[in-house]
Scaffold this motif. Structure first.
Motif, PDB file in Angstrom:
ATOM      1  N   ASN A 285      10.155 -11.893   3.475  1.00 13.54           N
ATOM      2  CA  ASN A 285       8.592 -12.304   4.036  1.00 13.54           C
ATOM      3  C   ASN A 285       7.352 -12.025   4.467  1.00 13.54           C
TER       4      ASN A 285
ATOM      5  N   THR B  57       4.245 -14.528  -6.836  1.00 15.46           N
ATOM      6  CA  THR B  57       3.734 -14.530  -5.877  1.00 15.46           C
ATOM      7  C   THR B  57       2.578 -15.248  -5.640  1.00 15.46           C
TER       8      THR B  57
ATOM      9  N   CYS C 252      14.315 -16.055  -3.855  1.00 18.91           N
ATOM     10  CA  CYS C 252      13.293 -16.636  -3.122  1.00 18.91           C
ATOM     11  C   CYS C 252      13.101 -17.295  -1.623  1.00 18.91           C
TER      12      CYS C 252
ATOM     13  N   VAL D  86      11.092 -17.743  -0.007  1.00 16.46           N
ATOM     14  CA  VAL D  86      10.852 -19.541   0.793  1.00 16.46           C
ATOM     15  C   VAL D  86      11.652 -21.011   0.435  1.00 16.46           C
ATOM     16  N   ASP D  87      11.411 -21.282   1.048  1.00 21.46           N
ATOM     17  CA  ASP D  87      12.164 -23.030   0.419  1.00 21.46           C
ATOM     18  C   ASP D  87      10.988 -23.407  -0.569  1.00 21.46           C
ATOM     19  N   THR D  88      11.445 -23.720  -1.439  1.00 19.13           N
ATOM     20  CA  THR D  88      10.950 -23.869  -3.323  1.00 19.13           C
ATOM     21  C   THR D  88      11.330 -24.944  -3.638  1.00 19.13           C
TER      22      THR D  88
ATOM     23  N   ASN E  54       5.420 -26.605  -3.491  1.00 20.44           N
ATOM     24  CA  ASN E  54       4.550 -25.657  -3.259  1.00 20.44           C
ATOM     25  C   ASN E  54       4.951 -24.987  -4.256  1.00 20.44           C
TER      26      ASN E  54
ATOM     27  N   THR F  30       7.168 -25.218  -7.232  1.00 21.92           N
ATOM     28  CA  THR F  30       8.368 -24.228  -7.963  1.00 21.92           C
ATOM     29  C   THR F  30       8.265 -24.442  -9.269  1.00 21.92           C
TER      30      THR F  30
ATOM     31  N   ARG G 186      15.501 -21.221   0.240  1.00 24.85           N
ATOM     32  CA  ARG G 186      15.403 -19.693  -0.366  1.00 24.85           C
ATOM     33  C   ARG G 186      16.657 -19.135   0.694  1.00 24.85           C
TER      34      ARG G 186
ATOM     35  N   ASN H  17       0.149 -24.165  -6.535  1.00 24.92           N
ATOM     36  CA  ASN H  17       0.804 -24.624  -5.348  1.00 24.92           C
ATOM     37  C   ASN H  17       0.079 -25.180  -4.253  1.00 24.92           C
TER      38      ASN H  17
ATOM     39  N   ASP I 296       0.277 -22.114   2.137  1.00 28.49           N
ATOM     40  CA  ASP I 296       1.609 -21.503   2.204  1.00 28.49           C
ATOM     41  C   ASP I 296       1.642 -20.341   1.053  1.00 28.49           C
TER      42      ASP I 296
ATOM     43  N   ARG J 282       3.909 -18.664  -1.512  1.00 28.86           N
ATOM     44  CA  ARG J 282       4.960 -18.630  -1.776  1.00 28.86           C
ATOM     45  C   ARG J 282       5.264 -17.273  -2.755  1.00 28.86           C
TER      46      ARG J 282
END
Length: 644
Positions: A58, A137, A167, A169-171, A175, A177, A221, A238, A242, A244
């Motif tokens: 990432n 992205t 993934c 990052v945590d989604t 942000n 999904t 993630r 988003n 940040d 994603r």
């Protein structure tokens, strides 16, 4: 208190650290993943990749994002945002970014993930092919995409491509999904606004919303998401600052033949070959010189079509190809089992498709990719296909002569098993003894090729019997049933019966009645219960009448020397045989490797141990004496239900 709200979402398979690091998930997890994929069109495997690898990748990709936004490289924004026409695609914030295609960044855990590869190969067949490597992205944006499927052309109505998302990052909804319309993977191009557009028609969305509205899952993630390419979905806003990133790798079935290749430098060839061997997959690569190579300059392509079906030419069923074209794509003969003039309208006829190999295919003992694709289309559509002229008729006649003479002896034995209690049809296994064991019946290369494509890589062969429709049994027929006697069976293709007719089949000698296409949506809700409250394999009368109004049953015609392939879930029934000769067909059974039945096994003669072997199937058998084989035949000593 009010009832708790049920929140819909995809099935999440959570791997232990041991499973993740070993590359082998439990059989139960594999079973659940494949069933979820066929039910919802998507499954999430959590903890599939160590987050240390994910974080490293990432951070590297965020640097590339800055380069692209600064003008270095080929920039492509997906143009499906609602206001693309007025604000432009960039307003949607959905950047299609190529991940770093350098040796140090091509982690096997990501690009050859064994958990994902195992699921994919069990759905698409052996050695699936990677034709698309990019990422989604998502930059800061208030825009959302229109609901769409990643397809804008006629396509098979069964899985042929899987988007493999990782993934980074945590989604979640906060942000961006992805909006998912679970269960829509079995829809078709008719649900789109028009041919050539990926967007789904508004009235179709509203109709689906009433049945099952979309969901917005939280995905950790290190998870991988396997999505049927046909599934409806949409990118969401988003509102954070940040970026994603979600990797997007698309696997295709080898038989589908997508034509897109990813440019890579020659120096990466050993790395790619290592990844292919690790995951038993294939990367479609256009090898280019190292000098001047920059993966950020790779042009975007979302051509997900098959080279066998041009974008401007709708896919036709195998039978239609025979009807309206003098020359099928592969020169393979494809036909219905009865003669009809070519001007007949499709709706006026019905029957399973029959495929006859051309001379080149016969010489290779293998169907061409084009023929295999046609077979799979009809197998998924109808649940039954016929492979013509794949067995030596002399072998068929030899076995038939033996079994005709053996029938009266079997009927004299106490305890003879009549199928479904109807005294017109008995279990009658072929003689498994020297002089009667033939390769084109038990190790047929055409059957094994199709089974690998339909059930997934290296299916298990674990069943042999035979079906004998006794002569002079006019008026006696079985109840309509499917060969499933337990509740809550899976909805994915998990078992196929290969039948070898020992004579020409027709209604005149009791050919089987089939309810074509009934396998596609059948569940245990279709099954009737007996007086004691036990579920049976018989189909409820009201279900039959409903299905009859949609597609009535037919009795097949099939030539000896053929083999029919039937999905176990297909409704069917044995019919009266008013003729003067017993109508016998052999039956062998193939089970998907992911399906958890470990107790169903063959009993094969140890005297023929060296014969029963094939690299492309696993033979689940106990090799015993010829006497024990003889004693175990002709009985109801098998079960297809899960053993765990």
């Amino acid at each position: 208190m009010p009832a708790a709200l049920t929140v819909d979402g995809p099935k999440v398979i959570v791997l232990t650290d041991e499973e993740r690091d070993s590359g082998f998930m439990s059989d139960q997890n594999l079973y659940d993943a494949i069933e979820a994929f066929f039910t919802d069109g998507l499954v999430v495997v959590e903890n599939a990749i160590d987050v240390a690898i994910v974080d490293k990748l990432n951070n590297r990709m965020l640097q590339d994002t800055e380069k692209l936004l600064g003008g270095a490289g080929e920039v492509h924004f997906n143009h499906l945002n609602v206001n693309a026409a007025t604000k432009g695609p960039a307003a949607g914030g959905n950047l299609s970014q190529v991940p770093p295609l350098d040796k140090e960044w091509l982690f096997p855990e990501v690009y050859a993930n064994k958990h994902g590869a195992r699921i994919v190969s069990n759905i698409l067949g052996p050695r699936p092919e990677v034709h698309f490597i990019r990422s989604n992205t998502l930059l800061a944006t208030e825009e959302r995409q229109m609901v769409h499927a990643d397809i804008r052309f006629e396509h098979p109505e069964h899985p042929f491509a899987i988007a493999f998302n990782t993934c980074l990052v945590d989604t979640g909804p906060e942000n961006g999904t992805t909006e998912l319309w679970l269960g829509t993977q079995n829809t078709n191009i008719s649900d789109h606004r028009e041919l050539g557009e990926p967007m789904i028609a508004e009235h179709k969305l509203e109709a689906r919303r009433k049945i099952r509205p979309p969901c917005y899952p939280r995905i950790k993630r290190g998870s991988i998401v396997l999505r049927d390419l046909r599934l409806w979905h949409a990118g969401m806003p988003n509102p954070t600052s940040d970026v994603r990133i979600m990797l997007a790798i698309v696997y295709y079935a080898a038989w589908y033949k997508n034509g897109v290749k990813t440019p890579m430098p020659h120096s990466l060839r050993p790395t790619i070959e290592s990844l292919e061997n690790y995951a038993q997959s294939k990367f479609a690569v256009d090898w280019v010189p190292d000098e001047g190579y920059n993966y950020l300059n790779i042009k975007f392509s979302n051509d997900f079509s098959s080279t066998l079906t041009p974008l401007d030419k709708p896919i036709m069923s195998a039978c239609q190809i025979n009807l309206y074209s003098n020359q099928p794509t592969s020169n393979t003969e494809v036909s219905y089992q009865k003669a009809f003039p070519k001007e007949f309208i499709m709706a006026e006829i019905d029957g399973p498709a029959a495929f006859k190999a051309n001379p080149e295919e016969k010489a290779k003992q293998k169907y061409s990719i084009s023929t295999l694709q046609q077979i799979l289309v009809k197998m998924h559509e109808d649940g039954l296909v016929v492979l013509e002229d794949v067995v030596d008729i002399a072998h068929v006649d030899t076995i038939n002569d033996y079994m005709q003479k053996e029938t009266d002896h079997l009927l004299e034995k106490p305890g003879s098993y009549f199928n479904h209690g109807v005294r017109s049809n008995i279990l009658h296994c072929a003689p498994l003894k020297p002089g009667y064991i033939f390769e084109d019946i038990y190790m047929n290369p055409f059957v094994i090729q199709v089974m690998n494509a339909y059930l997934g890589a290296r299916p298990r062969w674990n069943f042999i019997t035979g079906n004998n429709a006794l002569r002079h049994t006019a008026g006696l027929r079985q109840p309509v049933h499917k060969d499933i006697r337990w509740p809550d069976h899976v909805t994915a293709p998990f078992y196929v019966i290969a039948n070898v007719p020992l004579s020409d089949f027709s209604p005149a000698n009791g050919s089987t009645e089939f309810w074509l296409g009934s396998h596609r949506a059948t569940t245990s809700d279709d099954q009737a219960y007996d007086e004691d409250g036990n579920i049976t394999c018989n189909v409820k009368e009201e279900r039959l009448e409903q299905r009859r109004s949609e597609r009535p049953p037919i009795q097949v015609r099939m030539k000896k020397g053929s083999i029919s392939l039937r999905d176990l879930r297909l409704w069917h029934c044995g019919m009266p045989n008013p003729s003067d000769e017993h109508r016998i067909m052999l039956a062998t059974g193939y089970q998907a490797r992911w399906y958890p039945n470990y107790t169903q096994r063959l009993k094969l003669p140890e005297s023929s141990l060296n014969f029963f072997h094939h690299d492309d199937i696993e033979i689940m058998a106990n090799f015993v004496s010829d006497e024990e084989v003889e004693q175990s035949q002709h009985t109801l000593n098998f079960s297809f239900m899960p053993s765990v």
